[in-house]
Design an enzyme around this catalytic site. Structure first.
Site, mmCIF file in Angstrom:
data_model
loop_
_atom_site.group_PDB
_atom_site.id
_atom_site.type_symbol
_atom_site.label_atom_id
_atom_site.label_comp_id
_atom_site.label_asym_id
_atom_site.label_seq_id
_atom_site.Cartn_x
_atom_site.Cartn_y
_atom_site.Cartn_z
ATOM 1 N N LEU A 106 -46.702 30.508 41.422
ATOM 2 C CA LEU A 106 -47.706 31.360 42.060
ATOM 3 C C LEU A 106 -46.943 32.140 43.120
ATOM 4 O O LEU A 106 -46.003 31.603 43.732
ATOM 5 C CB LEU A 106 -48.800 30.521 42.725
ATOM 6 C CG LEU A 106 -49.736 29.744 41.781
ATOM 7 C CD1 LEU A 106 -50.733 28.916 42.579
ATOM 8 C CD2 LEU A 106 -50.473 30.686 40.838
ATOM 9 N N ASP A 107 -47.351 33.384 43.364
ATOM 10 C CA ASP A 107 -46.684 34.178 44.395
ATOM 11 C C ASP A 107 -46.832 33.495 45.758
ATOM 12 O O ASP A 107 -47.751 32.704 45.965
ATOM 13 C CB ASP A 107 -47.321 35.572 44.493
ATOM 14 C CG ASP A 107 -47.149 36.359 43.201
ATOM 15 O OD1 ASP A 107 -46.211 36.061 42.435
ATOM 16 O OD2 ASP A 107 -47.965 37.273 42.977
ATOM 17 N N LYS A 108 -45.969 33.892 46.678
ATOM 18 C CA LYS A 108 -46.013 33.305 48.024
ATOM 19 C C LYS A 108 -47.404 33.492 48.654
ATOM 20 O O LYS A 108 -47.904 32.608 49.351
ATOM 21 C CB LYS A 108 -44.926 33.973 48.880
ATOM 22 C CG LYS A 108 -44.760 33.381 50.251
ATOM 23 C CD LYS A 108 -43.551 33.988 50.922
ATOM 24 C CE LYS A 108 -43.545 33.728 52.411
ATOM 25 N NZ LYS A 108 -42.444 34.422 53.077
ATOM 26 N N THR A 110 -50.245 33.782 47.029
ATOM 27 C CA THR A 110 -51.333 33.297 46.156
ATOM 28 C C THR A 110 -51.642 31.841 46.485
ATOM 29 O O THR A 110 -50.733 31.051 46.743
ATOM 30 C CB THR A 110 -50.933 33.416 44.659
ATOM 31 O OG1 THR A 110 -50.665 34.779 44.368
ATOM 32 C CG2 THR A 110 -52.029 32.912 43.740
ATOM 33 N N LYS A 199 -51.907 40.925 39.639
ATOM 34 C CA LYS A 199 -51.779 42.079 40.543
ATOM 35 C C LYS A 199 -51.402 43.336 39.761
ATOM 36 O O LYS A 199 -51.927 44.421 40.007
ATOM 37 C CB LYS A 199 -50.720 41.800 41.612
ATOM 38 C CG LYS A 199 -51.138 40.710 42.601
ATOM 39 C CD LYS A 199 -49.991 40.339 43.504
ATOM 40 C CE LYS A 199 -50.339 39.157 44.385
ATOM 41 N NZ LYS A 199 -49.180 38.539 45.007
#
Ligand code: URA
Length: 250
Positions: A106-108, A110, A199
């Site tokens: 997961l993105d930082k 998210t 995104k």
């Protein structure tokens, strides 16, 4: 299941402390294998066949651990990082010896469901592009997400690198209105996991995700009782469902 492994590794996985603490336990004669006091903490043992005891208590060994984490923003989905805190930094010491890793990323910025395990085969199957494991996200999006976006996502959209996404299911929970400073609220289920996929899908239809949280992955749903930054072990039922999902071809 592995046939044999080092005694000190087995004891570390079973919560008896670090390898140096285990060495001390062995030295003071606390560890017995099949009724014999052991001198060598590197002895190879078979957890299914050998009777292993510490201070007379039978050791219950488990090879794999499965944790459901509600990832907070600001930590990275990696096992180590030079700059940022990682998801492993959120775990208690008792998990340090399991060599856990996050299943996917997961993105930082998210939040939400992230599975941590040391079961490489399960992780590999869940991440395999051939398995198409569905992942559902909740997001806040700038601008008015509308019916046309539902159709576009169902058909597939072209990402910034030209990649055409697989059909995805978009649900609009609230239509945003820039005039009222109101964001759109949506849920999106995707069957693949390209870099920054959610995104970039919204970017492809001219909109911007400003908050993203993963709610589910395959049969696993984020426990609503888990506050962000906290985690728990999967239940037996969740683990079984996950294995069944990962093993089934699709
Ligand atoms: N899609 C994104 O854009 N970011 C995530 O963290 C997960 C899916």
């Amino acid at each position: 299941m592995k046939t044999t492994l080092r005694l000190d590794k087995l004891l570390a996985h079973s919560g008896f402390g670090t390898r140096s603490i285990i060495k001390l336990l062995v030295k003071r004669g606390a560890v017995e294998v099949n009724g014999k006091k052991i001198k060598d903490s590197g002895l190879r043992v078979n957890p299914e066949l050998d009777d292993i005891r510490v201070d007379g208590e039978t050791v219950r060994y488990r090879e794999f651990v499965y944790l459901m984490l509600n990832k907070p923003q600001g930590v990275v989905s990696a096992t180590e990082d030079r700059r940022d805190r990682t998801v492993l930094d959120l775990l208690a010491e008792e998990y340090a010896h399991f060599e856990l890793f996050p299943v996917g990323r997961l993105d930082k910025d998210t939040e939400g469901l992230l599975l941590l395990t040391n079961d490489g085969k399960l992780a590999h199957n869940l991440l395999s592009p051939r398995k198409h494991v569905p992942k559902t996200y909740y997001a806040h999006v700038e601008g008015a997400v509308e019916e046309a976006d539902i159709h576009a996502f169902r058909r597939g959209v072209a990402l910034d690198d030209g990649y055409e996404t697989m059909p995805a299911e978009l649900r609009i929970l609230q239509t945003g209105d820039p005039a009222l400073d109101r964001l759109s609220e949506i849920e999106l289920t995707i069957m693949e996991g390209k870099f920054h996929q959610v995104k970039r899908m919204f970017q492809a239809v001219g909109k911007r995700v400003v908050f993203l949280k993963r709610l589910s992955m395959g049969p696993l749903t984020l426990d609503s009782e888990l506050r962000t930054g906290t985690y728990r072990e999967l239940t037996v039922e969740e683990t079984a469902a996950l294995h069944a999902h990962a093993d089934s071809a699709s």
